[in-house]
Write an enzyme that holds these catalytic residues in place. Structure first.
Site, PDB file in Angstrom:
ATOM      1  CG  HIS A 103      -1.551  12.213  12.421  1.00 28.79           C
ATOM      2  ND1 HIS A 103      -2.227  13.193  11.718  1.00 28.79           N
ATOM      3  CD2 HIS A 103      -1.564  11.114  11.616  1.00 28.79           C
ATOM      4  CE1 HIS A 103      -2.628  12.699  10.557  1.00 28.79           C
ATOM      5  NE2 HIS A 103      -2.220  11.439  10.464  1.00 28.79           N
ATOM      6  CG  HIS A 105       0.564   6.908  11.134  1.00 34.07           C
ATOM      7  ND1 HIS A 105      -0.687   6.359  11.078  1.00 34.07           N
ATOM      8  CD2 HIS A 105       0.495   8.058  10.413  1.00 34.07           C
ATOM      9  CE1 HIS A 105      -1.484   7.134  10.339  1.00 34.07           C
ATOM     10  NE2 HIS A 105      -0.784   8.167   9.926  1.00 34.07           N
TER      11      HIS A 105
HETATM   12  P1  AMP Z   1      -3.218  10.247   7.650  1.00 31.86           P
HETATM   13  O1  AMP Z   1      -3.728  11.675   7.794  1.00 31.86           O
HETATM   14  O2  AMP Z   1      -2.998   9.883   6.198  1.00 31.86           O
HETATM   15  O3  AMP Z   1      -2.026   9.965   8.495  1.00 31.86           O
HETATM   16  O4  AMP Z   1      -4.378   9.265   8.087  1.00 31.86           O
HETATM   17  C1  AMP Z   1      -5.172   9.484   9.230  1.00 31.86           C
HETATM   18  C2  AMP Z   1      -5.091   8.320  10.175  1.00 31.86           C
HETATM   19  O5  AMP Z   1      -5.972   8.593  11.241  1.00 31.86           O
HETATM   20  C3  AMP Z   1      -5.480   6.962   9.594  1.00 31.86           C
HETATM   21  O6  AMP Z   1      -4.504   6.000   9.958  1.00 31.86           O
HETATM   22  C4  AMP Z   1      -6.838   6.671  10.259  1.00 31.86           C
HETATM   23  O7  AMP Z   1      -7.030   5.292  10.484  1.00 31.86           O
HETATM   24  C5  AMP Z   1      -6.713   7.435  11.559  1.00 31.86           C
HETATM   25  N1  AMP Z   1      -7.980   7.876  12.138  1.00 31.86           N
HETATM   26  C6  AMP Z   1      -8.990   8.499  11.496  1.00 31.86           C
HETATM   27  N2  AMP Z   1      -9.976   8.815  12.354  1.00 31.86           N
HETATM   28  C7  AMP Z   1      -9.566   8.391  13.582  1.00 31.86           C
HETATM   29  C8  AMP Z   1     -10.131   8.415  14.880  1.00 31.86           C
HETATM   30  N3  AMP Z   1     -11.345   8.956  15.127  1.00 31.86           N
HETATM   31  N4  AMP Z   1      -9.434   7.873  15.916  1.00 31.86           N
HETATM   32  C9  AMP Z   1      -8.228   7.308  15.697  1.00 31.86           C
HETATM   33  N5  AMP Z   1      -7.624   7.262  14.482  1.00 31.86           N
HETATM   34  C10 AMP Z   1      -8.295   7.788  13.441  1.00 31.86           C
END
Ligand code: AMP
Length: 139
Positions: A103, A105
């Site tokens: 993903h 951001h």
């Molecule tokens: P990272 O893998 O370090 O990029 O972090 C995972 C990201 O996913 C973080 O910014 C969380 O806030 C976000 N996140 C986790 N669970 C969910 C969810 N169910 N829906 C949307 N965002 C999520």
């Protein structure tokens, strides 16, 4: 590197097994609001293809995700009248990755406003819903 886990949170969102505030979808990519935003309008872009992160994604899927990331970046700047946009992307635990489906951001930025902590406080669902709608309108 560990194998792709079909039960990661974003795979569940893609299958419709978990709710999300959807912003955009095409044949290769999907975008939705981050539930713990680091700033107003923080959203995520993912490939529909199973990819753990940038180390195993197919080049064509990565290209699709980047194209959607650019499209969404322009939309969030317009939607929130932002001064800039920050893109983050983390790989493997040592790289700061917490959810193991690739993903990107997208975080709108405003002069003088610092980012909130990564994976900090959960946002009010009504605010996420309203912000998703704002971004969709700007697409
Ligand atoms: P990272 O893998 O370090 O990029 O972090 C995972 C990201 O996913 C973080 O910014 C969380 O806030 C976000 N996140 C986790 N669970 C969910 C969810 N169910 N829906 C949307 N965002 C999520």
């Amino acid at each position: 590197m560990a194998a792709y886990d079909n039960d990661n949170i974003f795979a569940k969102i893609l299958r419709g097994d978990m709710p999300c505030h959807k912003v955009y979808e095409d044949t290769e990519t999907f975008a939705f609001m981050d539930i713990m935003p680091r700033g107003e309008g923080h959203c995520l872009v993912i490939p529909k293809a199973a990819a753990r992160n940038i180390l195993d994604v197919e080049a064509n899927d990565l290209a699709s995700v980047i194209a959607t990331t650019q499209r969404l970046s322009k939309a969030v700047v317009k939607a929130f009248d932002a001064d800039g946009v920050t893109i983050h992307q983390f790989n493997e635990p040592a790289g700061g990755q917490l959810v193991y489906h690739l993903h990107f951001h997208i975080i709108p930025r405003f002069e003088g406003i610092k980012l909130k902590p990564h994976s900090g406080d959960m946002e009010d669902p009504e605010i996420l819903k309203a912000n998703a709608e704002k971004i969709r309108q700007a697409l």
